[in-house]
Design an enzyme around this catalytic site. Structure first.
Site, PDB file in Angstrom:
ATOM      1  N   CYS A 114       1.067  -1.294   0.351  1.00 25.91           N
ATOM      2  CA  CYS A 114       0.237   0.422  -0.066  1.00 25.91           C
ATOM      3  C   CYS A 114       0.977   1.134  -0.184  1.00 25.91           C
ATOM      4  CB  CYS A 114      -0.448   0.142   1.237  1.00 25.91           C
ATOM      5  SG  CYS A 114      -1.781   1.099   1.450  1.00 25.91           S
ATOM      6  N   HIS A 157      -9.253  -2.822  -2.276  1.00 25.87           N
ATOM      7  CA  HIS A 157      -8.096  -3.261  -1.480  1.00 25.87           C
ATOM      8  C   HIS A 157      -8.546  -1.588  -1.430  1.00 25.87           C
ATOM      9  CE1 HIS A 157      -3.396  -1.632  -0.108  1.00 25.87           C
ATOM     10  NE2 HIS A 157      -4.401  -1.009  -0.582  1.00 25.87           N
ATOM     11  N   GLU A 158      -8.872  -0.735  -2.718  1.00 21.95           N
ATOM     12  CA  GLU A 158      -8.816   0.777  -2.975  1.00 21.95           C
ATOM     13  C   GLU A 158     -10.822   1.600  -2.458  1.00 21.95           C
ATOM     14  OE1 GLU A 158      -6.497   2.404  -3.309  1.00 21.95           O
ATOM     15  OE2 GLU A 158      -5.325   0.879  -4.244  1.00 21.95           O
ATOM     16  N   HIS A 161     -10.530   1.157   1.577  1.00 21.05           N
ATOM     17  CA  HIS A 161      -9.419   2.773   1.824  1.00 21.05           C
ATOM     18  C   HIS A 161     -11.154   3.672   2.049  1.00 21.05           C
ATOM     19  CE1 HIS A 161      -5.407   2.381   2.430  1.00 21.05           C
ATOM     20  NE2 HIS A 161      -5.566   1.941   0.710  1.00 21.05           N
TER      21      HIS A 161
HETATM   22  C1  4LI Z   1       6.981  -1.427 -11.419  1.00 17.68           C
HETATM   23  C2  4LI Z   1       5.989  -0.951 -12.194  1.00 17.68           C
HETATM   24  C3  4LI Z   1       5.557  -8.956  -5.335  1.00 17.68           C
HETATM   25  C4  4LI Z   1       5.122  -8.128  -3.729  1.00 17.68           C
HETATM   26  C5  4LI Z   1       4.264  -9.296  -6.609  1.00 17.68           C
HETATM   27  C6  4LI Z   1       5.609  -2.058 -10.028  1.00 17.68           C
HETATM   28  C7  4LI Z   1       4.626  -1.118 -12.612  1.00 17.68           C
HETATM   29  C8  4LI Z   1       3.894  -7.588  -3.297  1.00 17.68           C
HETATM   30  C9  4LI Z   1       3.086  -8.690  -5.023  1.00 17.68           C
HETATM   31  C10 4LI Z   1       4.841  -2.740 -10.931  1.00 17.68           C
HETATM   32  C11 4LI Z   1       2.741  -7.107  -4.237  1.00 17.68           C
HETATM   33  C12 4LI Z   1       4.155  -1.591 -11.688  1.00 17.68           C
HETATM   34  C13 4LI Z   1       1.300  -4.472  -6.129  1.00 17.68           C
HETATM   35  C14 4LI Z   1      -0.048  -4.739  -4.612  1.00 17.68           C
HETATM   36  C15 4LI Z   1       1.341  -6.232  -4.384  1.00 17.68           C
HETATM   37  C16 4LI Z   1       4.120  -6.877  -2.007  1.00 17.68           C
HETATM   38  C17 4LI Z   1      -1.419  -1.531  -5.012  1.00 17.68           C
HETATM   39  C18 4LI Z   1       4.403  -4.054  -8.996  1.00 17.68           C
HETATM   40  C19 4LI Z   1       2.412  -1.780  -8.919  1.00 17.68           C
HETATM   41  C20 4LI Z   1       3.291  -5.076  -7.634  1.00 17.68           C
HETATM   42  C21 4LI Z   1       1.411  -2.926  -8.156  1.00 17.68           C
HETATM   43  C22 4LI Z   1      -3.203  -2.105  -4.488  1.00 17.68           C
HETATM   44  C23 4LI Z   1      -2.500  -4.714  -3.159  1.00 17.68           C
HETATM   45  C24 4LI Z   1      -2.304  -2.687  -4.883  1.00 17.68           C
HETATM   46  C25 4LI Z   1       1.924  -8.587  -6.701  1.00 17.68           C
HETATM   47  C26 4LI Z   1       3.882  -7.133   0.166  1.00 17.68           C
HETATM   48  C27 4LI Z   1       1.140  -0.590  -3.821  1.00 17.68           C
HETATM   49  N1  4LI Z   1       0.279  -3.888  -5.564  1.00 17.68           N
HETATM   50  N2  4LI Z   1       2.616  -5.668  -5.916  1.00 17.68           N
HETATM   51  N3  4LI Z   1      -0.310  -5.818  -3.773  1.00 17.68           N
HETATM   52  N4  4LI Z   1       3.670  -3.151  -9.492  1.00 17.68           N
HETATM   53  N5  4LI Z   1       2.256  -4.085  -7.298  1.00 17.68           N
HETATM   54  N6  4LI Z   1      -1.240  -3.823  -3.923  1.00 17.68           N
HETATM   55  N7  4LI Z   1       1.653  -7.390  -3.842  1.00 17.68           N
HETATM   56  N8  4LI Z   1       4.495  -7.823  -1.516  1.00 17.68           N
HETATM   57  N9  4LI Z   1      -0.476  -1.216  -4.014  1.00 17.68           N
HETATM   58  O1  4LI Z   1       3.945  -5.477  -2.462  1.00 17.68           O
HETATM   59  O2  4LI Z   1      -1.255  -1.374  -5.886  1.00 17.68           O
HETATM   60  S1  4LI Z   1      -4.109  -4.025  -4.125  1.00 17.68           S
HETATM   61 CL1  4LI Z   1       2.372  -2.235 -12.331  1.00 17.68          CL
HETATM   62 NI    NI Z   2      -3.436   0.802   0.220  1.00 18.36          NI
END
Ligand code: 4LI
Ligand code: NI
Length: 191
Positions: A114, A157-158, A161
């Site tokens: 997040c 998730h959003e 919030h």
């Molecule tokens: C770079 C360029 C590994 C760890 C895998 C990165 C473009 C985690 C996952 C991204 C994890 C992009 C994401 C979310 C997770 C982890 C969110 C990477 C961005 C993967 C998005 C809201 C949860 C969303 C899958 C603690 C900021 N996003 N990974 N969770 N990506 N991203 N969430 N989990 N472990 N969070 O974070 O936007 S729902 Cl697209």
């Molecule tokens: Ni969040």
């Protein structure tokens, strides 16, 4: 433009409030905020922009995360498919509401991150695998979308919030890596 300096972090009281519904027509300030939130996500996923402005990559952001307690979220989930240049789901959702969902649950194998949480919280976050969401777009038009898997997780998730709920509230405190029976885990080789 929105940067990480605009994003409030856990401990800030706004993240625990229930956000207020918006009414239409949106004022120009709210319209601008919605556009800026979507732009933030796009920038955050662009390696050059992310480096230049020190943006943490995200696929979803909710207005309360920029200290605006209104029922507005932006989601930008890129397509994983190399052949398809269109994003899998990219929208601003106003007053979003889950109107139906699957019994089947899913969760991310690596847990959730997040933008408002500057630490890794280990544990599975159970989510509905499929959701139908009613919302309004920027122009006040009523929309309905069916989502599954990652985009469905992001929207849940959003929306959390908007209700003052953080992803780690949904992790089993006694056993963060316990899996409910019959849950489907996203991002494993079995996928
Ligand atoms: C770079 C360029 C590994 C760890 C895998 C990165 C473009 C985690 C996952 C991204 C994890 C992009 C994401 C979310 C997770 C982890 C969110 C990477 C961005 C993967 C998005 C809201 C949860 C969303 C899958 C603690 C900021 N996003 N990974 N969770 N990506 N991203 N969430 N989990 N472990 N969070 O974070 O936007 S729902 Cl697209
Ligand atoms: Ni969040």
């Amino acid at each position: 433009m929105i940067t990480m300096n605009d994003v409030i972090r856990e401990g800030h009281p706004t993240l625990r409030k229930k956000a207020d519904a918006l009414s239409f027509p949106l004022d120009s300030e709210m319209r601008k905020l919605a556009e800026d939130m979507l732009e933030f996500l796009i920038n955050s996923q662009d390696p050059d922009m992310a480096e230049k402005y020190e943006l943490r990559p995200g696929v979803g952001i909710a207005a309360p995360q920029v200290d605006v307690s209104k029922r507005l979220i932006a989601v930008h989930v890129p397509s994983q498919d190399e052949e398809n240049p269109d994003p899998e789901f990219s929208s601003v959702l106003i007053n979003p509401k889950i109107v139906s969902h699957s019994v089947q649950q899913t969760c991310l194998a690596d847990g959730e991150g997040c933008l408002s949480v500057d630490r890794e919280v280990p544990g599975y976050v159970p989510r509905h695998k499929r959701v139908t969401v009613d919302y309004y777009d920027l122009n006040g038009e009523k929309k309905k979308v069916r989502l599954r898997d990652f985009p469905a997780i992001v929207v849940q998730h959003e929306i959390d919030h908007l209700n003052g709920v953080m992803f780690y509230d949904r992790i089993d405190p006694d056993n963060p890596l316990a899996l409910p029976d019959d849950i489907d885990v996203l991002g494993t080789v079995e996928e």
